[in-house]
Design a protein around this motif. Sequence first.
Motif, short mmCIF file in Angstrom:
data_model
loop_
_atom_site.label_atom_id
_atom_site.label_comp_id
_atom_site.label_asym_id
_atom_site.label_seq_id
_atom_site.Cartn_x
_atom_site.Cartn_y
_atom_site.Cartn_z
N ASP A 163 -12.18 -31.18 -16.82
CA ASP A 163 -12.14 -31.91 -18.09
C ASP A 163 -10.75 -32.51 -18.25
O ASP A 163 -9.78 -31.80 -18.51
N GLY A 203 -8.00 -34.33 -20.11
CA GLY A 203 -7.55 -34.64 -21.46
C GLY A 203 -6.17 -35.26 -21.45
O GLY A 203 -5.47 -35.26 -20.42
N LYS A 244 -8.51 -29.21 -17.88
CA LYS A 244 -9.18 -27.91 -17.74
C LYS A 244 -10.00 -27.89 -16.46
O LYS A 244 -10.60 -28.91 -16.08
N SER A 261 -6.16 -24.09 -16.56
CA SER A 261 -5.75 -25.39 -17.08
C SER A 261 -4.36 -25.74 -16.56
O SER A 261 -3.57 -24.86 -16.21
N SER A 266 -15.30 -34.73 -16.47
CA SER A 266 -15.36 -35.32 -17.81
C SER A 266 -14.06 -36.06 -18.03
O SER A 266 -12.97 -35.50 -17.86
N SER A 267 -14.16 -37.33 -18.44
CA SER A 267 -12.98 -38.17 -18.51
C SER A 267 -12.95 -39.01 -19.78
O SER A 267 -14.01 -39.38 -20.30
N ASP A 296 -16.15 -38.29 -21.75
CA ASP A 296 -16.11 -36.95 -22.34
C ASP A 296 -17.12 -36.76 -23.47
O ASP A 296 -17.75 -35.70 -23.57
N CYS A 345 -20.43 -36.32 -21.90
CA CYS A 345 -20.53 -34.97 -21.33
C CYS A 345 -20.84 -33.94 -22.42
O CYS A 345 -21.69 -33.06 -22.22
N GLN A 354 -15.81 -25.70 -24.56
CA GLN A 354 -16.39 -25.81 -23.22
C GLN A 354 -17.40 -26.94 -23.08
O GLN A 354 -18.01 -27.11 -22.03
N ASN A 378 -17.25 -30.24 -22.77
CA ASN A 378 -17.03 -31.27 -21.75
C ASN A 378 -17.24 -30.72 -20.34
O ASN A 378 -17.81 -31.39 -19.46
N LEU A 379 -16.80 -29.47 -20.12
CA LEU A 379 -17.00 -28.85 -18.81
C LEU A 379 -18.48 -28.61 -18.54
O LEU A 379 -18.99 -28.91 -17.45
N ALA A 416 -20.17 -31.83 -17.80
CA ALA A 416 -19.86 -32.36 -16.47
C ALA A 416 -20.79 -31.77 -15.42
O ALA A 416 -21.14 -32.42 -14.44
#
Length: 290
Positions: A8, A10, A15, A29, A62-63, A105, A108, A274, A276-277, A280
């Motif tokens: 992820d 950011g 992360k 992270s 995730s971007s 993101d 995601c 969590q 976004n992770l 993904a």
Amino acid sequence: MNNIGVIDVGGTTIKFAVWDGQQLVDHTSRKTPATLDEFYTVLTDEVRKMKAAHQIKGVGISSPGAVNKKTGVIEGASALPYIHNFKIQPELETRFDLKVSIENDANCAALAELADGAGKGAESLIFLVVGTGVGGSVILNHKIWHGAHLFGGEFGYALSSDTNTLSELGTAVRVAQRYNQKLGTQKTGKEVFDLAKQGDAAAQNEVQTMYWALAKAAYNLQYSFDPEKIVLGGAVSNNPDLIPNIEKNIEAIRKQVKIASIKPDVVACKYTDQANLRGAVADFEQTYGQ
């Protein structure tokens, strides 16, 4: 082997975790680097560790930005200008020697809610992310609807009044700004909400403006896309008064528009840190199959 590495990206922190087929494990992270070369080094480093410990089959990312799934380019703009407007996906695949998927993101986060969050079991949903502004995602038939210009889900641009957008009216940040401008104070959004509960008329007016804007957005989105659920995310979703007040304002709209037979099913998101992770993972599985 179902293990997937997930990242992820950011503006301040990146992360990392591994999806073991059932849950996210080995969270870590790193501070977001200042240059592209450092970015490559950090990501390649962490992916190497994932490969050694978990034999991952690929990496889901995730971007920020408008991700063009067809070209592997992250278009648009973000706090990380160095990741944009070149074919970053194939470059990462070469460096990792693994398949890579990249998705926005907010998209995601929406996929996470669809997979096993507030939208579990639905085929279609709208995800509204309420933060500094309003963003989100549209999911139809389990798939992200990106739009012709990759602007699918950019709900904050929509006009919420004759002169103001949803981002300008529908967030706690703007609630505080409007209140402070009128009274010459320096209150936070939470403080203005607390004042509204205590009977402060000016605070109540600004909070009601936000609820009305979000209710109008949910109503309009229901009758535009007809999703099964409208999921609200962002820090404001933790406010227990949010959903009841949006529903109250939706009912006022439905009384005004008497032919409106459908009541939007508005719910708070399940995932926060969590999201976004987890999303993904879902994007990688949609891209390459489970």
